[in-house]
Design an enzyme around this catalytic site. Structure first.
Site, PDB file in Angstrom:
ATOM      1  N   MET A  36     -70.285 -54.574 -14.145  1.00 13.78           N
ATOM      2  CA  MET A  36     -69.427 -53.857 -15.061  1.00 13.78           C
ATOM      3  C   MET A  36     -70.272 -52.866 -15.856  1.00 13.78           C
ATOM      4  SD  MET A  36     -66.969 -55.586 -13.996  1.00 13.78           S
ATOM      5  CE  MET A  36     -67.062 -57.053 -12.986  1.00 13.78           C
ATOM      6  N   CYS A  37     -69.768 -51.662 -16.013  1.00 15.63           N
ATOM      7  CA  CYS A  37     -70.586 -50.617 -16.635  1.00 15.63           C
ATOM      8  C   CYS A  37     -69.709 -49.601 -17.348  1.00 15.63           C
ATOM      9  CB  CYS A  37     -71.410 -49.857 -15.588  1.00 15.63           C
ATOM     10  SG  CYS A  37     -72.360 -50.847 -14.432  1.00 15.63           S
ATOM     11  N   ASP A  38     -70.375 -48.639 -17.981  1.00 15.61           N
ATOM     12  CA  ASP A  38     -69.704 -47.494 -18.582  1.00 15.61           C
ATOM     13  C   ASP A  38     -70.582 -46.267 -18.401  1.00 15.61           C
ATOM     14  OD1 ASP A  38     -67.315 -48.719 -20.244  1.00 15.61           O
ATOM     15  OD2 ASP A  38     -69.049 -50.020 -20.561  1.00 15.61           O
TER      16      ASP A  38
END
Length: 442
Positions: free
Chosen positions: A1-3
């Site tokens: 999960m990232c941004d």
């Protein structure tokens, strides 16, 4: 999960990304020089090999230790790319039909695009061509072989940025002409998302909550903002409205960009962070942690065209000779009680970075200065013997991570349980006794 965030301004382009992965998955900075290749050469990616091209550009990568590809990186032409895991109906169909044969994973596509493209538009073309020819499939986790996902990307260069979203071999693009744009672990191009998004997994990933915060930060880093790079660093350190990690038993502290692991359904940790300043097109400057948890890390100046010797790459197990694992002692001791322990050194961290933003030192000098300070901070945090303020679930989770990584711990009841790991770091480095030249420290 990232941004991943990008801001397109009158002065140029800024980019930022957190890489969220398995908590023990070390990630190191790696410089790869430009190379020429023969007509029959192939490149061995994480799970498959593909034909090589005649020439590959010099790249700087933030690469998880076990894979060919990278979570984020830049090349010698000023192209920078970050990718996100996205969960799609196409992925579910492939698994159900038993068609999820190994292919290229998103991190492979990112690296191949950086090595082969001189502009953002060319990089998108490289990814789409490889995607249509080879597909995307295969495990994206060393410890969870069944974990796979499709990918979205922000691809930027000094002239602008493009959002590229995929579902299997399908794709959609959106040009970012001006202002801020962010992506997280859900599809965001409306028609494409309506056709392909898996909303249940998107909710588990808390992508809407994080994107709600990163979109505001990307927009705020606009034209005329003299502190834009520092503001993007702060955006990657964002713990949410409370200013501290807020844990859910489902997904840990995943509802804010600075992710901390500890959920039962998904446990993901920010393992590296990157900010790119492309406003000087002749000399783009990048700021990378090379360590986990940006809240406990220092962003160091790095350039593609200036490879730096910053020590050995980290691997699967605790190794105090590597920067990533040395920093893990500070990180893991701090999150015992971040409300009490993070303020012990956050001001010094900010002062250090502020000075570097005004006058960036050579990468090697910055790395040595950061090492010296982080060792000092680690000794202070461990010596504070701050009692545990986490739930039993979180304590069990991190104890298991420490065992799996062979990270030595002791009988302490709080941050002091990391005394044996600190002793191992002290035995492996003379940073605390070596003056730093060239890079100013508080």
């Amino acid at each position: 999960m990232c941004d991943t965030l990008v801001t397109v301004t009158d002065e140029g382009v800024l980019f930022a990304k957190n890489s969220d992965r398995d908590a023990d998955e070390a990630q190191s900075l790696e410089w790869v020089p430009a190379r020429d290749h023969g007509p029959d050469d192939v490149v061995r990616c994480t799970w498959i090999q593909v034909p090589q091209v005649a020439h590959t550009h010099a790249v700087l990568l933030s690469r998880p230790w076990w894979m060919f590809g990278a979570e984020m990186g830049a090349n010698s032409h000023g192209v920078v790319i970050g990718n996100e895991a996205v969960f799609t109906k196409e992925l579910g169909r492939r698994k159900k039909d038993g068609q999820d044969e190994p292919g290229l994973i998103g991190m492979d596509l990112l690296r191949l695009a950086l090595e082969r493209a001189a502009t953002a538009a060319e990089a998108v073309e490289v990814i789409v061509t490889l995607l249509e020819r080879h597909g995307q499939a295969g495990s994206c986790s060393r410890i969870r072989p069944s974990f796979a996902y499709d990918n979205s990307f922000i691809v930027a260069d000094p002239d602008g940025a493009i959002v590229l979203e995929t579902a299997g071999r399908e794709h959609a693009t959106e040009e970012v002409r001006f202002g801020g744009r962010s992506i997280s672990n859900g599809l965001t191009i409306p028609a494409f998302a309506a056709a392909h998004a898996d909303p249940v997994k998107g909710r588990v990933a808390a992508c809407a909550a994080r994107r709600g915060r990163t979109q505001v930060a990307a927009a705020a880093a606009g034209a005329g903002n003299r502190d834009a790079v520092a503001d993007l660093m702060a955006a990657l350190r964002d713990h949410g409205p409370d200013g501290l990690p807020r844990y859910s038993p489902v997904n840990g502290a995943l509802d804010a960009p600075c992710a901390h692991a500890g959920g039962l359904v998904t446990a993901t940790q920010t393992t590296a962070s990157w900010v790119a300043d492309l406003r000087d097109r002749t000399a783009p400057l990048h700021w990378a942690t090379g360590t986990a948890a940006p809240c406990t890390s220092v962003f160091k100046p790095v350039r593609v065209e200036r490879p730096a010797d910053i020590g050995p790459a980290a691997g699967q197990r605790f190794d105090p000779s590597t920067r990533w694992w040395r920093h893990e002692v500070l990180h893991r001791a701090t999150i015992v009680d971040p409300q009490s322990l993070l303020p012990r050194y956050a001001h010094d961290r900010d002062v250090l970075e502020s000075g570097w933003l005004a006058a960036p030192p050579p990468t090697e000098d910055a790395a040595r200065a950061a090492d010296e300070l982080e060792l000092r901070w680690t000794a202070d945090v461990v010596g504070a013997a701050q009692p545990e303020h986490r739930s039993r679930l979180l304590r069990r989770y991190w104890a298991a991570q420490d065992r799996d990584a062979a990270l030595p711990t002791g009988p302490g009841i709080g941050s002091d349980r990391y005394r044996p790991a600190l002793d191992a770091v002290l035995a492996a480095t003379s940073a605390a006794a070596t003056p730093t030249s060239g890079a100013t420290i508080p």
